[in-house]
Write a protein that holds these residues in place. Structure first.
Motif, PDB file in Angstrom:
ATOM      1  N   ILE A 200       7.461   7.623  -0.495  1.00 30.08           N
ATOM      2  CA  ILE A 200       7.634   6.554   0.495  1.00 30.08           C
ATOM      3  C   ILE A 200       8.508   5.450  -0.076  1.00 30.08           C
ATOM      4  CG2 ILE A 200       6.455   4.804   1.871  1.00 30.08           C
ATOM      5  CD1 ILE A 200       4.112   6.663   2.153  1.00 30.08           C
TER       6      ILE A 200
ATOM      7  N   ARG B 285       0.823  -1.212   0.000  1.00 29.06           N
ATOM      8  CA  ARG B 285       0.000   0.000   0.000  1.00 29.06           C
ATOM      9  C   ARG B 285       0.859   1.267   0.000  1.00 29.06           C
ATOM     10  NH1 ARG B 285      -2.823  -3.344   3.767  1.00 29.06           N
ATOM     11  NH2 ARG B 285      -4.854  -4.010   2.969  1.00 29.06           N
ATOM     12  N   THR B 286       1.851   1.325   0.879  1.00 27.72           N
ATOM     13  CA  THR B 286       2.616   2.566   1.029  1.00 27.72           C
ATOM     14  C   THR B 286       3.555   2.827  -0.142  1.00 27.72           C
ATOM     15  OG1 THR B 286       4.312   1.416   2.334  1.00 27.72           O
ATOM     16  CG2 THR B 286       2.497   2.440   3.542  1.00 27.72           C
TER      17      THR B 286
END
Length: 225
Positions: A189, A182-183
């Motif tokens: 990120i 997800r990140t």
């Protein structure tokens, strides 16, 4: 210079390397993988790549043929790791560089997983045969596992000079896979994660504590940067 990716799957690493090579070659035992790679090359008009399906035996290349070689997450699967590495040694030119990776203790070598195991050796059961059902039951289709020192000894025993030995993929913890999926969709990120991994790889006592082991090796004779 030319490069070979052994166990190339659908060719991602070959296509990443192609702009920096005279020719980039990928081999894999999986026919559908090779077909996917060939289609991608044709659709995108990438002309300095080629893909070859192999049967897992002697590689179809002349001695001293490649300048660079990648073999990532393959050696834990092959029936005879000694023969396999000798064949890789055969096809690299004197002074040529190769990068090998394997799962560290079958990817259980991170600090988190070692803590969970109380730093005891992990029990390993090799895959007994390559049926679909057996692979599904086994989970990873690995025939062997490696520690850092075992992997270094294997490479040196087949004649390679080890230039670098260390770990990769240090970040671990509960549900780390779904979290990173997800990140890492966010570029900043993703960059932070990559920079942190590079920093952790430089800390000597952490080098045994990644999910993967990375070796950079050189074939004796000649000289290459």
């Amino acid at each position: 210079e030319n490069l070979l990716d052994v166990g190339c799957a659908s060719g991602r690493q070959v296509f990443m390397a192609a702009p920096f090579c005279g020719e980039a070659v990928g081999v894999d035992v999986g026919g559908p993988f090779i077909e996917m790679a060939q289609k991608y090359a044709a659709d995108n008009k990438i002309v300095n790549v080629r893909f070859i399906r192999t049967d897992g035996g002697t590689l179809p290349f002349a001695d001293n043929f490649f300048d660079r070689l990648i073999c990532s997450e393959v050696i834990e699967h092959v029936p005879d790791e000694h023969f396999f590495l000798l064949d890789l040694y055969r096809i690299i030119r004197p002074g040529g560089i190769a990068v090998f990776t394997v799962p560290n203790w079958n990817s259980r070598g991170t600090l988190w997983k070692r803590l969970l195991n109380g730093f005891r050796p992990f029990k390993f059961e090799p895959l007994s045969n390559f049926s679909n059902e057996e692979i599904k039951n086994h989970g990873d289709a690995h025939l062997r596992q490696f520690s850092l020192s075992e992997f270094v000894a294997l490479a040196e025993g087949r004649g390679f000079e080890v230039l670098y030995a260390g770990g990769a993929s240090f970040i671990d913890g509960p549900k780390i896979g779904p979290i990173m999926e997800r990140t890492n969709r966010f570029k900043f990120i993703q960059k932070l994660t990559f920079d942190l991994e590079k920093f952790l790889a430089k800390i000597p006592f952490l080098r045994r504590l990644g999910r993967q082991i990375v070796l950079q090796v050189r074939k004796a004779g000649g000289s290459m940067d």
